[in-house]
Design an enzyme around this catalytic site. Structure first.
Site, PDB file in Angstrom:
ATOM      1  N   GLY A 210     -25.618 -76.358 -40.365  1.00  0.00           N
ATOM      2  CA  GLY A 210     -25.404 -76.003 -41.765  1.00  0.00           C
ATOM      3  C   GLY A 210     -23.967 -75.667 -42.103  1.00  0.00           C
ATOM      4  O   GLY A 210     -23.408 -76.173 -43.085  1.00  0.00           O
ATOM      5  N   GLY A 211     -23.336 -74.830 -41.305  1.00  0.00           N
ATOM      6  CA  GLY A 211     -21.949 -74.445 -41.578  1.00  0.00           C
ATOM      7  C   GLY A 211     -21.003 -75.621 -41.480  1.00  0.00           C
ATOM      8  O   GLY A 211     -20.104 -75.793 -42.318  1.00  0.00           O
ATOM      9  N   SER A 212     -21.192 -76.455 -40.477  1.00  0.00           N
ATOM     10  CA  SER A 212     -20.341 -77.631 -40.312  1.00  0.00           C
ATOM     11  C   SER A 212     -20.534 -78.607 -41.460  1.00  0.00           C
ATOM     12  O   SER A 212     -19.571 -79.195 -41.970  1.00  0.00           O
ATOM     13  CB  SER A 212     -20.664 -78.324 -38.984  1.00  0.00           C
ATOM     14  OG  SER A 212     -20.356 -77.490 -37.889  1.00  0.00           O
ATOM     15  N   SER A 213     -21.783 -78.777 -41.871  1.00  0.00           N
ATOM     16  CA  SER A 213     -22.070 -79.665 -42.998  1.00  0.00           C
ATOM     17  C   SER A 213     -21.412 -79.152 -44.278  1.00  0.00           C
ATOM     18  O   SER A 213     -20.852 -79.933 -45.052  1.00  0.00           O
ATOM     19  CB  SER A 213     -23.582 -79.779 -43.192  1.00  0.00           C
ATOM     20  OG  SER A 213     -23.888 -80.576 -44.310  1.00  0.00           O
TER      21      SER A 213
ATOM     22  N   ALA B 191     -29.430 -72.294 -36.024  1.00  0.00           N
ATOM     23  CA  ALA B 191     -30.687 -72.981 -35.707  1.00  0.00           C
ATOM     24  C   ALA B 191     -30.464 -74.373 -35.130  1.00  0.00           C
ATOM     25  O   ALA B 191     -31.410 -75.132 -34.970  1.00  0.00           O
ATOM     26  CB  ALA B 191     -31.552 -73.076 -36.965  1.00  0.00           C
ATOM     27  N   GLY B 192     -29.209 -74.737 -34.853  1.00  0.00           N
ATOM     28  CA  GLY B 192     -28.940 -76.058 -34.301  1.00  0.00           C
ATOM     29  C   GLY B 192     -29.001 -77.175 -35.322  1.00  0.00           C
ATOM     30  O   GLY B 192     -29.104 -78.343 -34.959  1.00  0.00           O
ATOM     31  N   LEU B 193     -28.900 -76.821 -36.604  1.00  0.00           N
ATOM     32  CA  LEU B 193     -29.022 -77.806 -37.683  1.00  0.00           C
ATOM     33  C   LEU B 193     -27.687 -78.107 -38.374  1.00  0.00           C
ATOM     34  O   LEU B 193     -27.633 -78.925 -39.293  1.00  0.00           O
ATOM     35  CB  LEU B 193     -30.052 -77.344 -38.711  1.00  0.00           C
ATOM     36  CG  LEU B 193     -31.475 -77.148 -38.169  1.00  0.00           C
ATOM     37  CD1 LEU B 193     -32.392 -76.594 -39.258  1.00  0.00           C
ATOM     38  CD2 LEU B 193     -32.041 -78.449 -37.614  1.00  0.00           C
TER      39      LEU B 193
ATOM     40  N   PRO C 240     -31.283 -73.113 -42.368  1.00  0.00           N
ATOM     41  CA  PRO C 240     -31.254 -71.877 -41.585  1.00  0.00           C
ATOM     42  C   PRO C 240     -30.002 -71.788 -40.721  1.00  0.00           C
ATOM     43  O   PRO C 240     -29.546 -72.791 -40.161  1.00  0.00           O
ATOM     44  CB  PRO C 240     -32.515 -71.967 -40.718  1.00  0.00           C
ATOM     45  CG  PRO C 240     -33.399 -72.931 -41.429  1.00  0.00           C
ATOM     46  CD  PRO C 240     -32.492 -73.913 -42.084  1.00  0.00           C
TER      47      PRO C 240
ATOM     48  N   ASP D 270     -18.869 -79.974 -34.912  1.00  0.00           N
ATOM     49  CA  ASP D 270     -19.819 -80.867 -35.586  1.00  0.00           C
ATOM     50  C   ASP D 270     -19.294 -81.401 -36.921  1.00  0.00           C
ATOM     51  O   ASP D 270     -19.903 -82.296 -37.501  1.00  0.00           O
ATOM     52  CB  ASP D 270     -21.141 -80.141 -35.845  1.00  0.00           C
ATOM     53  CG  ASP D 270     -21.901 -79.830 -34.557  1.00  0.00           C
ATOM     54  OD1 ASP D 270     -21.509 -80.345 -33.501  1.00  0.00           O
ATOM     55  OD2 ASP D 270     -22.876 -79.071 -34.624  1.00  0.00           O
TER      56      ASP D 270
ATOM     57  N   LYS E 153     -28.488 -81.669 -39.787  1.00  0.00           N
ATOM     58  CA  LYS E 153     -28.567 -82.694 -38.746  1.00  0.00           C
ATOM     59  C   LYS E 153     -29.445 -82.167 -37.616  1.00  0.00           C
ATOM     60  O   LYS E 153     -29.692 -80.967 -37.474  1.00  0.00           O
ATOM     61  CB  LYS E 153     -27.177 -83.059 -38.205  1.00  0.00           C
ATOM     62  CG  LYS E 153     -26.422 -81.913 -37.504  1.00  0.00           C
ATOM     63  CD  LYS E 153     -26.803 -81.701 -36.051  1.00  0.00           C
ATOM     64  CE  LYS E 153     -26.050 -80.516 -35.441  1.00  0.00           C
ATOM     65  NZ  LYS E 153     -26.600 -80.081 -34.131  1.00  0.00           N
TER      66      LYS E 153
END
Length: 247
Positions: free
Chosen positions: A101-104, A97-99, A94, A136, A10
């Site tokens: 990933g772990g939450s997703s 990185a503010g994307l 990554p 998130d 995200k």
């Protein structure tokens, strides 16, 4: 048996901090799923329960393991489901990185297990579990393309617009979310109510500067000076380190 799913990244189209309550910053943000950046999660039969992946932390600190603990704690009968299950995660998003990933990953895992095991919790019930893992996670549980997100991340309201196409640049800098928020509190704390959630994304991106759209950009630059060489790329996602621009 093998079950596979994509775990999407995200970006934060904007991120405004409106207050501080019960130890959490109160956010007004718009999240957008990024469909061309994703990890892959597979659940398959194996000799024993295991979580396998190229993680940037110990498995016991991984969000999927935390989701697993939440499930077996809240629903002890779920222990039987996980006997002989291997969770394989192919990482592409990554880290730090503010994307998201772990939450997703945690959310995708919860959605997969909820359906496959017959637990059949509602999205709202899953989101409450997800909120215990990370702020998130609820957004990814609901699986909206675009949503306005409030509070510490537990309030997720779909926003009626099509996702925009973006290019993402990920600097070789790992931004610690706690460190960026700490810098914000120490030097930039100035929470204000925002009406950005009422304005379309295109209008915001056309009329606002990057530092106006994300209250964490200035503290991130102050904490990680290496980001300065990338700040003219576009807009800043989350607590960083990623920047994005419209294609």
């Amino acid at each position: 048996m093998s079950l596979k799913a994509k775990s999407y990244a995200k970006i934060n189209l904007f991120l405004k901090i409106e207050g501080y309550k019960d130890g959490y910053h109160q956010l007004n943000s718009r999240f957008m799923k990024v469909k061309n950046v994703y990890d892959e999660i597979e659940i398959k039969e194996a000799d024993k329960f295991d979580i396998v992946g190229n993680f940037d932390c110990a498995v016991r600190d991984n969000t999927i393991f935390k989701a697993y603990l939440q499930l077996i704690t809240n629903f002890p009968e779920m222990r039987d489901y996980f006997i002989g299950k291997e969770i394989i995660v192919t990482k592409n998003i990554p880290a730090m990185a503010g994307l998201g990933g772990g939450s997703s990953n945690a959310a995708t895992f919860l959605n997969m297990v909820n359906e496959d095991s017959g637990l059949n919790l509602s999205k709202d019930e899953l989101a409450k579990i997800g909120a215990e893992i990370g702020s998130d996670v609820p957004f990814f549980i609901y699986d909206f393309d675009v949503a306005n997100v409030y509070g510490r991340g537990e309030i997720v309201i779909p926003y009626d617009e099509k996702p925009i196409e973006v290019e993402i640049a990920v600097p070789p800098v790992e931004c610690s979310t706690p460190e960026v928020f700490k810098m914000y509190r120490e030097k930039y704390f100035n929470p204000k109510k925002s009406n950005f959630d009422e304005i379309s994304t295109i209008e915001l991106l056309e009329n606002k500067k990057a530092e106006d759209l994300n209250d964490l950009l200035r503290p991130a630059l102050a904490r990680y000076s290496e980001l300065f060489k990338y700040k003219d790329y576009g807009y800043f996602s989350g607590s960083g380190s990623s920047f994005f621009k419209v294609k």
